[in-house]
Design a protein around this motif. Sequence first.
Motif, short mmCIF file in Angstrom:
data_model
loop_
_atom_site.label_atom_id
_atom_site.label_comp_id
_atom_site.label_asym_id
_atom_site.label_seq_id
_atom_site.Cartn_x
_atom_site.Cartn_y
_atom_site.Cartn_z
N GLU A 117 28.12 38.95 31.58
CA GLU A 117 28.60 39.95 32.38
C GLU A 117 29.10 41.18 31.86
O GLU A 117 28.80 42.15 32.50
CB GLU A 117 29.91 39.29 33.15
N HIS A 118 29.66 41.04 30.80
CA HIS A 118 30.20 42.19 30.01
C HIS A 118 29.15 42.60 28.79
O HIS A 118 29.93 42.08 27.68
CB HIS A 118 31.71 42.36 29.74
N VAL A 144 40.57 43.35 32.00
CA VAL A 144 39.20 42.97 32.25
C VAL A 144 38.66 42.16 31.37
O VAL A 144 38.12 40.98 31.70
CB VAL A 144 38.15 44.21 32.31
N ASP A 145 39.00 42.43 29.89
CA ASP A 145 38.32 41.42 28.82
C ASP A 145 39.08 40.09 29.10
O ASP A 145 38.49 38.93 28.91
CB ASP A 145 38.76 42.02 27.59
N ASP A 149 29.16 44.33 26.32
CA ASP A 149 29.57 44.72 24.68
C ASP A 149 31.05 44.10 24.69
O ASP A 149 31.92 45.01 24.61
CB ASP A 149 29.91 46.05 24.81
N CYS A 150 31.18 42.79 24.60
CA CYS A 150 32.24 42.06 24.62
C CYS A 150 32.58 41.74 22.97
O CYS A 150 31.81 41.79 22.11
CB CYS A 150 32.08 40.81 24.93
N ALA A 196 37.61 38.28 31.85
CA ALA A 196 36.05 37.64 31.37
C ALA A 196 36.45 36.55 30.35
O ALA A 196 35.41 35.74 30.54
CB ALA A 196 35.75 38.77 30.73
N ARG A 228 29.54 37.95 27.35
CA ARG A 228 28.29 39.17 27.28
C ARG A 228 27.56 39.04 28.53
O ARG A 228 26.74 39.90 28.86
CB ARG A 228 27.53 39.13 26.02
#
Lengths: 152, 152
Positions: B50-51, B22-23, B53-54, B26, B48
């Motif tokens: 979208e996610h 996923v990371d 806690d990147c 992203a 961040r």
Amino acid sequence: MPDERVEAAMERIRASGGRATVDRRAVLEALVRNQDHATAEELAELVRAEHPDCNLATVYRTLELLERLGIAFHVHLGHGPSQWHLAEAVHHHLVCDECGAVVEVGDAVFDPLRRRILADTGFVLDPHHFSLSGRCARCTAASSSPSSKRKG
Amino acid sequence: MPDERVEAAMERIRASGGRATVDRRAVLEALVRNQDHATAEELAELVRAEHPDCNLATVYRTLELLERLGIAFHVHLGHGPSQWHLAEAVHHHLVCDECGAVVEVGDAVFDPLRRRILADTGFVLDPHHFSLSGRCARCTAASSSPSSKRKG
DNA sequence: GTAATTGCAAAGCTTTTGCAATTTA
DNA sequence: TAAATTGCAAAAGCTTTGCAATTAC
């Protein structure tokens, strides 16, 4: 043996309102003595040959001053620390992406590119500050002739 | 909306033995979304969105992987952090020493210099990794026409 | 004497790394 | 399940900076 470049530089420091200190002279002498490029750390080493307790922060501050006065320059040859040299003959650095070899070239080879970029964009090229990347003759040969190909 | 460049890159990661996480997706999406160059920190910001806690270390590790696979590149435009971009059209950066403006030029303008340097030294120029310094049209104009000269 | 410079130690900033916890295939 | 990846925090590497002590003028 007083070097005329050192004397001239000290004079310029004085003329600009700065003080002619022992440390500044020592850094200048190290720059003169060292024909190649040197990092701040390496210059500090050179200075220590004469003045054993040379402070790295002072070297950095002196280099910054010399750069402000146009007496010295720093360039980025790769990912490590900056390299410093006296502002004498303008030259440029080609650094091999593969083996890190540094090839120096004169300023004149840039003239056609300079003219072209000036015409296209108005930008006046003075590409001293960074190196140019690529691949040196040796690494090119090593990777293009299959028989001599080797990893490393 | 799956971007074909992201999909192709994920495929290449998988093909090289890496895992499609996923990371990584992203970070790739952030690179695609951001047309310009971006620092690792800026990319983390974009991710961040979208996610939330990147992790910055993961961004760095992903960028390093993408560079190893030839999917992304980093360049040094000045003294700050590296700037990252997708490896699409090869282009180069002229950075104004005075105001910091960045002018992009295509790769073809380097052809004459490339030939010349190859002939002279055997070095194959691929000057994507560092910017070229100089002075932009605007700053040149400002300093060469006395009437419009201004500090700042 | 006064302002500039230095030494020291600490901080700043970008990037990397060790290791345990988590996730992918 | 085995191997790769991630998160966290700490460290590394280069450079800058605050401040008290020193030095140049």
